[in-house]
Enzyme design. Structure first.
Site, mmCIF file in Angstrom:
data_model
loop_
_atom_site.group_PDB
_atom_site.id
_atom_site.type_symbol
_atom_site.label_atom_id
_atom_site.label_comp_id
_atom_site.label_asym_id
_atom_site.label_seq_id
_atom_site.Cartn_x
_atom_site.Cartn_y
_atom_site.Cartn_z
ATOM 1 C CB ALA A 63 -0.889 -0.023 1.239
ATOM 2 N N GLY A 104 0.790 -5.074 1.057
ATOM 3 C CA GLY A 104 -0.276 -5.138 0.070
ATOM 4 C C GLY A 104 0.188 -5.737 -1.251
ATOM 5 C CD GLU A 107 -2.470 -7.629 2.581
ATOM 6 O OE1 GLU A 107 -2.111 -6.453 2.361
ATOM 7 O OE2 GLU A 107 -3.267 -7.951 3.474
ATOM 8 C CD GLU A 127 1.290 -5.593 5.706
ATOM 9 O OE1 GLU A 127 2.120 -6.442 6.102
ATOM 10 O OE2 GLU A 127 0.652 -5.704 4.648
HETATM 11 N N1 CAA Z 1 4.513 3.483 0.085
HETATM 12 C C1 CAA Z 1 4.952 4.705 -0.267
HETATM 13 N N2 CAA Z 1 6.241 4.981 -0.528
HETATM 14 C C2 CAA Z 1 7.104 3.969 -0.445
HETATM 15 C C3 CAA Z 1 6.726 2.685 -0.075
HETATM 16 C C4 CAA Z 1 5.357 2.439 0.184
HETATM 17 N N3 CAA Z 1 4.889 1.235 0.485
HETATM 18 N N4 CAA Z 1 7.812 1.898 -0.060
HETATM 19 C C5 CAA Z 1 8.850 2.681 -0.401
HETATM 20 N N5 CAA Z 1 8.426 3.929 -0.637
HETATM 21 C C6 CAA Z 1 9.224 5.066 -1.082
HETATM 22 C C7 CAA Z 1 10.206 5.542 -0.035
HETATM 23 O O1 CAA Z 1 9.613 6.438 0.861
HETATM 24 C C8 CAA Z 1 11.269 6.186 -0.884
HETATM 25 O O2 CAA Z 1 10.803 7.452 -1.256
HETATM 26 P P1 CAA Z 1 11.839 8.670 -1.428
HETATM 27 O O3 CAA Z 1 12.786 8.248 -2.506
HETATM 28 O O4 CAA Z 1 10.972 9.814 -1.796
HETATM 29 O O5 CAA Z 1 12.508 8.823 -0.100
HETATM 30 C C9 CAA Z 1 11.272 5.316 -2.152
HETATM 31 O O6 CAA Z 1 10.024 4.633 -2.163
HETATM 32 C C10 CAA Z 1 12.371 4.289 -2.175
HETATM 33 O O7 CAA Z 1 12.338 3.580 -0.940
HETATM 34 P P2 CAA Z 1 13.663 3.252 -0.131
HETATM 35 O O8 CAA Z 1 14.518 4.457 -0.066
HETATM 36 O O9 CAA Z 1 13.249 2.622 1.140
HETATM 37 O O10 CAA Z 1 14.343 2.213 -1.117
HETATM 38 P P3 CAA Z 1 15.020 0.811 -0.794
HETATM 39 O O11 CAA Z 1 15.355 0.243 -2.104
HETATM 40 O O12 CAA Z 1 16.067 0.979 0.236
HETATM 41 O O13 CAA Z 1 13.863 -0.079 -0.102
HETATM 42 C C11 CAA Z 1 11.713 -1.129 0.128
HETATM 43 C C12 CAA Z 1 12.716 -0.442 -0.824
HETATM 44 C C13 CAA Z 1 12.308 -2.436 0.653
HETATM 45 C C14 CAA Z 1 10.476 -1.387 -0.660
HETATM 46 C C15 CAA Z 1 11.437 -0.207 1.337
HETATM 47 O O14 CAA Z 1 11.110 1.075 0.859
HETATM 48 C C16 CAA Z 1 10.300 -0.663 2.190
HETATM 49 O O15 CAA Z 1 10.502 -1.484 3.059
HETATM 50 N N6 CAA Z 1 9.113 -0.110 1.968
HETATM 51 C C17 CAA Z 1 7.969 -0.364 2.815
HETATM 52 C C18 CAA Z 1 7.342 -1.694 2.521
HETATM 53 C C19 CAA Z 1 6.142 -1.889 3.405
HETATM 54 O O16 CAA Z 1 6.177 -1.690 4.596
HETATM 55 N N7 CAA Z 1 5.041 -2.301 2.778
HETATM 56 C C20 CAA Z 1 3.814 -2.490 3.486
HETATM 57 C C21 CAA Z 1 2.987 -1.254 3.366
HETATM 58 S S1 CAA Z 1 1.591 -1.332 4.398
HETATM 59 C C22 CAA Z 1 0.489 -2.273 3.560
HETATM 60 O O17 CAA Z 1 0.755 -2.740 2.486
HETATM 61 C C23 CAA Z 1 -0.807 -2.410 4.280
HETATM 62 C C24 CAA Z 1 -1.733 -3.321 3.702
HETATM 63 O O18 CAA Z 1 -1.815 -4.471 4.089
HETATM 64 C C25 CAA Z 1 -2.718 -2.868 2.715
#
Ligand code: CAA
Length: 703
Positions: A63, A104, A107, A127
């Site tokens: 998400a 997500g 998912e 999450e």
């Molecule tokens: N939503 C919005 N922005 C996101 C994102 C997300 N899920 N994941 C990453 N980004 C953004 C970061 O904020 C970053 O933005 P900026 O360049 O503007 O700073 C950009 O994407 C790149 O991210 P990273 O700098 O972290 O890059 P990375 O290569 O080191 O890591 C990653 C990539 C492993 C995907 C890491 O960003 C990460 O762990 N993201 C979160 C993943 C997460 O927690 N997903 C679950 C979301 S909650 C959900 O999905 C709820 C549900 O059940 C519906």
């Protein structure tokens, strides 16, 4: 089709590409585009199967975190509804999972009947790290796919899982030979499914997830895990959702999950953890430094000093595959240092965290020398010798004479003036401070101290290097103690003073651990060593000379040889790992209070909370005002990753915002007015705090 999704029909297959860089976060516009594409594929009779993939190789990181807490989070089409719609399509859907399927994103893949990865694919439900639970069917569909135990483990740990394990568990059905072949293999898989008249969704291996579980499974799980959860809400909500998967049919389970998700999303803890997520990413961006600044290559590192700190620092680089040379003055000290590193790796081997081959490979990257001349080709040199200015300056003179031009020269100091160290070299632009936290191979915080003349390129290279070795680098300006230890000072001062005024160490620590801090001030000092703390304090007595009365307790314990855990006595008594209160410390406090004319009284927990926390916050705000810290979020990262402040409170600055800046200010003013001379001396509100409150601001920022 809009530009967030690509759509092609090829040979009976609809290929739907997610095209929202960098990570295909499923924000509303992408959800809408995906839904439209899937509807189109469903309606097209020439399409017999659908493949969903990431156009830039990465499938989906879940998400869109920026939407949480805003109406966009559930704006139509919402993710749970979209995924339910996908499961109703009567054609096989294949998720081609390149690189990542998180939250997500996984998912979405679970809503597809079939999933194929590549060797580097990682899947996970992280999450919980955002104070959430999977909210788009994950808590209901994963237990039905892999069983309750594996599903719970994945959701409670939040850790990503490698492709092979995901294949074993059945999260992935197959693996392509390489990332490059993923899409082609996914199409091949889809054609096989068509040829075999495979159902849109295969039957679930654990259709009744409760079946076969021990009757007391949930009870025992809770008993074992709950102490670790402290007051975190998200693990409890994950747990409830998985219980629902066992008790309810899918449709009702999904409804229950949604209700729990909304509760989590609205919680202060999730708000705090989302703040931490973005603060971590923000910390790497330095105002005034162009992100495209050319970085210096770091292919070889040298560490000076093979003691505990130097050895720990060196391990970080070996772990990242970067060769390191360790320099010591004496051969036996060098041998001891290298042997200690091997021993530490051997512990990881024993715990199954490292293979024998990995251990040997890491050791092969480490070498030792007694000669400065051997540092001539190092790209980065980190000095980790005794914390004394003259000694460090001498090391830097030597480095200046032997290191190649362009080498980055770093000092691992916790308190010394990096400008004064840089000044002894002819290249102060290449000098920087790197404050590692002990144990340096474990702790994630790295304070990167920008000295007066440190160049932008050196700073940018060092930040990137910090991330390469798995740290969270946070930039600090030069001041005594930098961000972390400077804030520790007033926080620990209040803890000591409260004991003089009538609290006990256990009461003070109890209030702090009650907030979920890893440790209270006194257990921390006992662990770190009262002697170590004394020596640092003694070297800086001048800075606190106008009133060092609050340090008297620590000074006395030092003079009694009560150094903490290592001598089995400090603020507490220790029997093995067990900690007991010590009446002698109370008696000592009473005596000192008498000598210092501090009147003793029963102290309420609320006062402990207010005095320790408000002073910590006040100092942080002052650091921001002075420009030592670049942002409030950086301060939060320092305290979360270096000092055990709970991430689900967001760090001390975020905590202050949630608490109310006006209340923090009022509290400081209250103690200034009620604690007599002591209050007037120490409880001075940071001018920035006063300005923020006067301006009606609720967030901490420069003003
Ligand atoms: N939503 C919005 N922005 C996101 C994102 C997300 N899920 N994941 C990453 N980004 C953004 C970061 O904020 C970053 O933005 P900026 O360049 O503007 O700073 C950009 O994407 C790149 O991210 P990273 O700098 O972290 O890059 P990375 O290569 O080191 O890591 C990653 C990539 C492993 C995907 C890491 O960003 C990460 O762990 N993201 C979160 C993943 C997460 O927690 N997903 C679950 C979301 S909650 C959900 O999905 C709820 C549900 O059940 C519906």
């Amino acid at each position: 089709m809009n530009s967030l999704v690509t759509y092609q029909v090829q040979d009976s297959l609809a290929l739907i590409g997610l095209a929202r860089p960098p990570v295909n976060a499923l924000g509303q516009p992408l959800r809408a585009a995906l839904l439209q594409a899937c509807e189109q594929a469903d309606a097209d009779p020439s399409v017999r199967a659908i493949v969903i993939y990431g156009t830039n190789g990465l499938f989906c990181a879940g998400a869109d975190i920026t939407e949480f807490g805003s109406p966009a989070s559930f704006a139509a089409p919402d993710l749970p509804g979209l995924l339910v719609r996908l499961t109703a399509i009567d054609k096989p859907l294949v998720a081609a999972i390149g690189k990542l399927a998180l939250g997500g994103g996984l998912e979405l893949a679970l809503a597809c009947g079939y999933r194929i990865g590549e060797p580097k694919t990682r899947v996970g439900l992280p999450e919980i790290n955002l104070g959430l639970l999977p909210g788009a069917g994950g808590t209901q569909r994963l237990p039905r796919l892999v069983g309750v135990q594996a599903a719970l483990e994945m959701m409670i740990s939040g850790a990503p899982m490698a492709a092979n394990r995901a294949l074993e568990l059945g999260i992935l059905d197959r693996l392509a030979d390489s990332a490059e072949q993923l899409l082609q293999s996914a199409c091949g898989y889809a054609h096989e499914l068509i040829a075999n008249h495979a159902p849109a969704r295969p039957s679930e291996p654990f259709a009744d997830p409760a079946k076969g579980l021990p009757a007391d499974f949930f009870e025992r799980y809770c008993l074992e895990q709950e102490p670790r959860w402290k007051s975190r809400l998200a693990p409890r909500l994950v747990f409830s959702a998985v219980q629902a998967a066992c008790l309810l049919p899918l449709q009702q389970g999904l409804e229950r999950e949604l209700a729990l998700f909304k509760q989590a999303e609205a919680s202060r803890q999730s708000e705090a953890l989302r703040h931490v997520f973005f603060a971590e990413r923000e910390a790497g961006k330095i105002p005034g430094i162009d992100p495209s600044t050319a970085l210096r290559p770091i292919a070889k590192v040298a560490v000076i000093g093979a003691g505990t700190m130097g050895g720990g620092i060196a391990m970080n680089f070996a772990n990242a595959g970067i060769p390191v040379v360790l320099l010591e003055r004496q051969g036996d000290a060098l041998d001891r240092g290298l042997a200690h590193i091997r021993k530490t790796y051997a512990i990881s081997l024993k715990r199954g965290k490292l293979t024998e081959a990995q251990l040997e490979q890491r050791m092969s990257l480490l070498s030792g020398t007694l000669e400065y001349a051997d540092l001539a080709d190092a790209d980065l040199v980190i000095e980790a010798v005794f914390e004394q200015l003259s000694i460090k300056q001498e090391v830097f003179r030597q480095l200046d004479s032997v290191c190649k031009p362009g080498a980055i020269l770093a000092t691992n100091t916790s308190s010394l003036d990096v400008d004064q160290i840089a000044a002894v070299t002819a290249r102060p632009q290449d000098v920087i401070g790197l404050h590692f936290f002990s144990p340096a191979n474990v702790m994630r915080l790295l304070e990167v101290v920008k000295a007066r003349e440190t160049s932008a390129q050196v700073l940018a290279t060092t930040l990137k290097m910090g991330r390469t070795i798995g740290k969270i680098p946070v930039v600090s300006g030069v001041c005594f103690g930098f961000i972390g230890n400077r804030m520790l000072e007033p926080y620990a001062r209040e803890a000591h003073r409260l004991v003089l005024e009538g609290a006990t160490p256990a009461q003070v620590d109890g209030v702090l651990t009650g907030l979920d801090l890893n440790m209270g001030v006194f257990s921390m000092l006992d662990l770190a060593g009262i002697d170590v703390n004394f020596l640092v304090r003694d070297a800086n007595r001048a800075a606190i000379a106008h009133d060092d009365s609050y340090c008297r307790l620590g000074d006395e314990l030092y003079s009694l040889g009560r150094y903490g855990q290592k001598t089995a006595r400090g603020f507490y008594q220790y029997e093995g790992r067990e900690r007991h209160n010590d009446y002698e410390v109370v008696a000592l406090s009473e005596r000192l209070a008498g000598e210092l004319h501090v009147s003793r009284r029963p102290i309420e927990d609320a006062e402990i909370h207010a005095r320790c926390l408000f002073m910590l916050i006040n100092e942080g705000i002052q650091l921001l005002d002075e420009g030592i810290a670049l942002r409030a979020g950086d301060i939060d990262l320092v305290w979360i990753n270096g000092y055990g402040f709970p991430a689900h409170l967001g760090g001390p600055m975020f905590y202050a915002q949630q608490y109310g800046l006006d209340k923090v200010l009022a509290g400081i003013q209250h103690y200034r007015d009620t604690l007599g001379e002591y209050g007037r001396m120490w409880f001075t509100p940071a001018p920035l705090l006063e300005r923020l409150v006067a301006a009606g601001k609720t967030t901490i920022e420069r003003l």
